[in-house]
Design an enzyme around this catalytic site. Structure first.
Site, PDB file in Angstrom:
ATOM      1  N   CYS A  12       0.868  -1.320   0.151  1.00 27.22           N
ATOM      2  CA  CYS A  12      -0.050   0.078  -0.065  1.00 27.22           C
ATOM      3  C   CYS A  12       0.886   1.242   0.105  1.00 27.22           C
ATOM      4  O   CYS A  12       2.003   1.375   0.532  1.00 27.22           O
ATOM      5  CB  CYS A  12      -0.876   0.049   1.216  1.00 27.22           C
ATOM      6  SG  CYS A  12      -2.019  -1.329   1.224  1.00 27.22           S
ATOM      7  N   GLY A  38       1.145  -1.007  -4.812  1.00 29.05           N
ATOM      8  CA  GLY A  38       0.002  -1.699  -4.623  1.00 29.05           C
ATOM      9  C   GLY A  38      -0.987  -1.464  -5.979  1.00 29.05           C
ATOM     10  O   GLY A  38      -1.240  -0.008  -6.356  1.00 29.05           O
ATOM     11  N   ASN A 114      -1.439   1.883   5.749  1.00 33.19           N
ATOM     12  CA  ASN A 114      -0.386   0.850   5.087  1.00 33.19           C
ATOM     13  C   ASN A 114       0.362   0.263   6.221  1.00 33.19           C
ATOM     14  O   ASN A 114       0.911   0.690   7.117  1.00 33.19           O
ATOM     15  CB  ASN A 114       0.715   1.927   4.707  1.00 33.19           C
ATOM     16  CG  ASN A 114       2.269   1.228   3.859  1.00 33.19           C
ATOM     17  OD1 ASN A 114       2.970   1.872   3.808  1.00 33.19           O
ATOM     18  ND2 ASN A 114       1.951   0.037   3.603  1.00 33.19           N
ATOM     19  N   GLY A 115       0.417  -1.033   6.170  1.00 34.59           N
ATOM     20  CA  GLY A 115       0.883  -1.963   7.108  1.00 34.59           C
ATOM     21  C   GLY A 115       0.198  -3.056   7.509  1.00 34.59           C
ATOM     22  O   GLY A 115      -0.741  -3.678   6.601  1.00 34.59           O
ATOM     23  N   TYR A 255      13.768  -3.495  -1.985  1.00 36.46           N
ATOM     24  CA  TYR A 255      12.627  -4.056  -3.233  1.00 36.46           C
ATOM     25  C   TYR A 255      11.493  -3.035  -3.196  1.00 36.46           C
ATOM     26  O   TYR A 255      11.390  -2.507  -4.515  1.00 36.46           O
ATOM     27  CB  TYR A 255      12.553  -5.237  -3.122  1.00 36.46           C
ATOM     28  CG  TYR A 255      11.350  -5.715  -4.115  1.00 36.46           C
ATOM     29  CD1 TYR A 255      11.522  -5.865  -5.374  1.00 36.46           C
ATOM     30  CD2 TYR A 255      10.050  -6.162  -3.639  1.00 36.46           C
ATOM     31  CE1 TYR A 255      10.463  -6.105  -6.064  1.00 36.46           C
ATOM     32  CE2 TYR A 255       8.980  -6.452  -4.462  1.00 36.46           C
ATOM     33  CZ  TYR A 255       9.433  -6.440  -5.423  1.00 36.46           C
ATOM     34  OH  TYR A 255       8.329  -6.798  -6.563  1.00 36.46           O
TER      35      TYR A 255
END
Ligand code: SF4
Length: 482
Positions: A12, A38, A114-115, A255
């Site tokens: 996200c 995302g 996000n998470g 990444y």
């Protein structure tokens, strides 16, 4: 899109803006540069006076907002937006964010997350006993539900109290008609930065590349345990907890993040180049040419080439134009995705001993496929060098690998992996090499980084996940190597 190629998914992206005349369009632009985080769904929520307006949908941002009328239907000078990859909950529209809480006792507010929460199961159970009717199956709405149940009439105090109850990895944006609130978990697992627009508007978003995209000037990173409250009265910085311990997710540097982003003062591109250079020193090999797997491994590959003295060349091409249907993370789809996305430049690899640099190895299927492509194109030898350590442990802080069964490195030795992927040799960067290459100041025993994926040193209790993890670790004998 990295999705089909890696089998390891981002988790996200957030973008919020306040006090800016073109809030929805600016949020669209910001989210566009966060699309790599995302691709499953996207949404934007704006405020205009006392009203909140929302558009959300499944698919890429450009697909969700393909009709220009949709942006026009989002008036106002404040907005929060979200691009989603599911790490918890199903793939339906109800889980696409921002979440909207229309008739709370504080009035309407929205939320983007996000998470991954590590105590979501316990919180869901608790909230159910308090009569909460959940909108969705993901953990993202839980903060909003907690806010509505806090026994205070002050919205900011309610947010603050709710933040002390959630556990795990989280970056939040919460918006009411009166303010935009940003908050980061006490470990700062996910990046979250703020900047200023030329017209004085404030932006808070997941990565600095989104600040650059909208022409905002970087102000600073949001700190672990911090809350930022932006309103027409100005900007306030508060702490909802003092118990913080910085452990940025190392995978952000390896990444997830875009190479043109800077996380906590460290350029992602330069960190990846150092990872490649360190790998070259730790794991040298006699070869003729160095290639990187496009696109996220190219920085590390150039670092490897420079440090080894071997020439770097563009030996693999990524097809950017593969048709995309809705994401369904199955193995068959991953295999198909690799075949459609990568091609080898035959003249670069024919009759050569090739060093293939990749940023990480999750299931090994991508790597196996690439090695086969290189050999079919005439490569004499293929030596795979992975610019991160062996992935052995699950992540519970926001990446979609929550069982070790999916990780090739958790189930096989390096020698076995070499045979499985069909390479002539395979080596990985050490954990120390990774930590040194990123180079955050060593403010704690974790050197400011979460490396749990590689060494099992989880920087927080695992709450909901502890039992599952213990059973699995025992089964696989994972603790032995730690
Ligand atoms: S376990 Fe791995 S992916 Fe998860 S937060 Fe830590 S470093 Fe990132």
């Amino acid at each position: 899109m990295a999705y089909e190629i890696k089998g390891l998914n981002e988790e996200c992206g957030l973008f919020g803006v306040w006090h800016h005349s073109n809030a929805a369009a600016t949020t669209f632009d910001g989210l566009h540069s966060l699309q790599h985080r995302g691709q499953e769904g996207a949404g934007i929520l704006t405020h205009e006076g006392a009203n909140l307006h929302r558009v959300r949908g499944l698919g890429l941002l450009a697909e969700v907002f393909s009709d220009p009328e949709k942006i026009k239907s989002l008036p106002g000078n404040g907005a929060i937006g979200h691009v989603r990859y599911a790490t918890a909950g199903n793939h339906g529209l109800e889980n696409i964010q921002p979440m909207l809480f229309n008739d709370s006792r504080f009035g309407a507010f929205g939320l983007a997350h996000n998470g991954n929460l590590t105590n979501a199961v316990a919180l869901r159970r608790l909230l159910a006993t308090k009569g909460v009717a959940f909108q969705a199956s993901s953990d993202s709405e839980l903060l909003g539900d907690l806010i509505t149940k806090e026994p205070t009439d002050n919205f900011i105090e309610a947010v603050k109290a709710a933040l002390t109850v959630v556990r795990g990895g989280f970056a939040y944006l919460v918006m009411t008609p009166n303010c935009l609130v940003a908050a980061l978990d006490p470990n700062g697992f996910r990046p979250l930065v703020m900047g200023t627009l030329p017209d004085g508007g404030t932006v808070i978003c997941s990565e600095t590349c989104a600040l650059d995209q909208v022409g905002a000037t970087y102000l600073r990173d949001i700190e672990p345990g911090e809350m930022v409250i932006v309103s027409d009265a100005g900007i306030r910085f508060e702490r909802y907890t003092q118990a913080t311990n910085l452990t940025v997710c190392a995978m952000e540097y390896i990444y997830f993040a875009r190479p043109d982003s800077v996380i906590r003062g460290v350029s992602v591109h330069e960190a990846r180049q150092r990872m490649g250079a360190t790998l070259a020193r730790e794991q040298p090999v006699e070869a003729d040419v160095v290639l990187g797997v496009p696109n996220s491994s190219l920085s590390a590959a150039t670092g490897y080439a420079k440090a080894s003295g071997l020439p770097y060349d563009l030996g693999m091409i990524k097809n950017q134009y593969v048709a995309r249907t809705f994401i369904e993370p199955t193995q068959a789809r991953r295999d198909r995705g690799v075949a459609m996305k990568l091609a080898v430049v035959r003249s670069v690899v024919a009759n050569k001993r090739v060093v293939l640099v990749d940023d990480s190895m999750v299931r090994g299927t991508t790597c196996r496929h690439i090695v086969r492509l290189l050999k079919q194109a005439g490569a004499k030898e293929v030596h795979v060098r992975i610019a991160s350590p062996v992935l052995k442990f699950p992540c519970f802080y926001g990446i979609d690998i929550q069982t070790t069964a999916e990780l090739i490195g958790a189930n096989h030795s390096v020698a076995e992996m070499t045979t499985i992927i069909g390479a002539d040799s395979l080596e990985f960067l050490s954990v120390k090499g990774l930590v040194d290459a990123i180079g955050l100041p060593a403010t704690n025993q974790y050197h400011g980084l979460c490396t749990a994926y590689f060494d099992g040193h989880y920087p927080t209790p695992l709450y909901d996940y502890q039992e599952t993890f213990d059973a699995e670790a025992e089964k696989l004998g994972l603790y032995k190597g730690v």
